[in-house]
Design a protein around this motif. Sequence first.
Motif, PDB file in Angstrom:
ATOM      1  N   ASN A   1       0.865  -1.176   0.000  1.00  0.00           N
ATOM      2  CA  ASN A   1       0.000   0.000   0.000  1.00  0.00           C
ATOM      3  C   ASN A   1       0.901   1.224   0.000  1.00  0.00           C
ATOM      4  O   ASN A   1       1.349   1.672   1.063  1.00  0.00           O
ATOM      5  N   PRO A   2       1.206   1.774  -1.170  1.00  0.00           N
ATOM      6  CA  PRO A   2       2.192   2.855  -1.241  1.00  0.00           C
ATOM      7  C   PRO A   2       1.840   4.064  -0.388  1.00  0.00           C
ATOM      8  O   PRO A   2       2.721   4.636   0.272  1.00  0.00           O
ATOM      9  N   VAL A   3       0.590   4.473  -0.382  1.00  0.00           N
ATOM     10  CA  VAL A   3       0.218   5.652   0.395  1.00  0.00           C
ATOM     11  C   VAL A   3       0.408   5.393   1.885  1.00  0.00           C
ATOM     12  O   VAL A   3       0.927   6.243   2.623  1.00  0.00           O
TER      13      VAL A   3
ATOM     14  N   MET B   1       6.681   2.958  -9.093  1.00  0.00           N
ATOM     15  CA  MET B   1       6.742   4.396  -8.853  1.00  0.00           C
ATOM     16  C   MET B   1       7.458   5.129  -9.986  1.00  0.00           C
ATOM     17  O   MET B   1       7.945   6.245  -9.814  1.00  0.00           O
TER      18      MET B   1
ATOM     19  N   THR C   1       1.760   9.743 -11.044  1.00  0.00           N
ATOM     20  CA  THR C   1       1.163   8.806 -10.090  1.00  0.00           C
ATOM     21  C   THR C   1       1.860   8.868  -8.740  1.00  0.00           C
ATOM     22  O   THR C   1       1.211   8.933  -7.683  1.00  0.00           O
ATOM     23  N   THR C   2       3.186   8.860  -8.763  1.00  0.00           N
ATOM     24  CA  THR C   2       3.936   8.863  -7.509  1.00  0.00           C
ATOM     25  C   THR C   2       3.773  10.186  -6.770  1.00  0.00           C
ATOM     26  O   THR C   2       3.662  10.222  -5.536  1.00  0.00           O
TER      27      THR C   2
ATOM     28  N   GLN D   1       0.538  10.011  -4.967  1.00  0.00           N
ATOM     29  CA  GLN D   1       0.645   9.169  -3.776  1.00  0.00           C
ATOM     30  C   GLN D   1       1.316   9.924  -2.626  1.00  0.00           C
ATOM     31  O   GLN D   1       0.893   9.826  -1.465  1.00  0.00           O
TER      32      GLN D   1
ATOM     33  N   ALA E   1      -0.136  11.087   0.987  1.00  0.00           N
ATOM     34  CA  ALA E   1       0.543  10.700   2.228  1.00  0.00           C
ATOM     35  C   ALA E   1       0.875  11.898   3.099  1.00  0.00           C
ATOM     36  O   ALA E   1       1.346  11.724   4.228  1.00  0.00           O
TER      37      ALA E   1
END
Length: 298
Positions: A141-143, A201, A206-207, A210, A214
């Motif tokens: 879960n990147p976030v 990423m 997109t990154t 994210q 965060a």
Amino acid sequence: MTFQNEFTTHDTEILPTSPLVEFWNDTLAPKFLKYRHVLEGGLSRHSETVMPMLDISRGNHVLDVGCGFGDTAIAMANRVGPDGQVVGVDCCDDFLDIARNRPERRFAPNVRFETGDAERGLGVAQYDFVFSRFGTMFFANPVAGLRSMRNALKPGGHMAHIVWRERVDNPWLIEARDIVRRYLPAPGADARTCGPGPFSMADEDTTRAQMVAAGFTNIAFQRIDAKVQVGRDIDDAVNFQLAVGPAGETYREAGDEGVARRAEIVIALSELFEDVQAREGGLWMDSSSWLITARAPR
């Protein structure tokens, strides 16, 4: 003081180990240990390039997330000096055993290494700087993982992480994968993997989204190009590709079919690496990463 105690959250329940962490320890760690000379010797080119750019000062408290074999944590410990501290955290105990016993650690008494899962919390407002080299791409879960890093920062603290750019800019991984997939099917949706993968990423938009989600501010991307070592020689390069990375994942998930076709795959990969010029004691290919920097809100 253990990692579990230091980075405890408001919830004191001890959670079971996640399947992803189990997979790293049981399946991937032995392969990474075997090819440490490739991974550390090659990937260090990226961290050596960015290390002078990092906003780290004497006396800082620094967290290295996904510290692996510990080389970046020790380098940052030298940067912060005896009045600073560095904690390296990784989910793989085998990696940390190497980190704790590196000879150069004797000259960096201000660094320690702890086991932990970054996505489950890294503490709150403890660090001036948080860093990760090629670790955040594997957050399930990147976030959540990025938010955990942001929470660990003091207000106004800095972070930096290095991630791979697009596949086309990283032939050292993709050319071998494409060759293997001439012979074997791509892993299915139910395949056991290292997480989202090395290119999760790569897309800046997109990154960036994210990282905004965060809670980071002042987000900036800088391209880093460097050669990476793919093996000491052709045989080493071929075996490395069949052990880790996208080619290795394809081969592993193919099971018996992969074993049955290994000989012809080895020949095809050998032909690829015959065209790679040997230098500096090994075979080196082009690679490209993002250095992404950001800050925690004040």
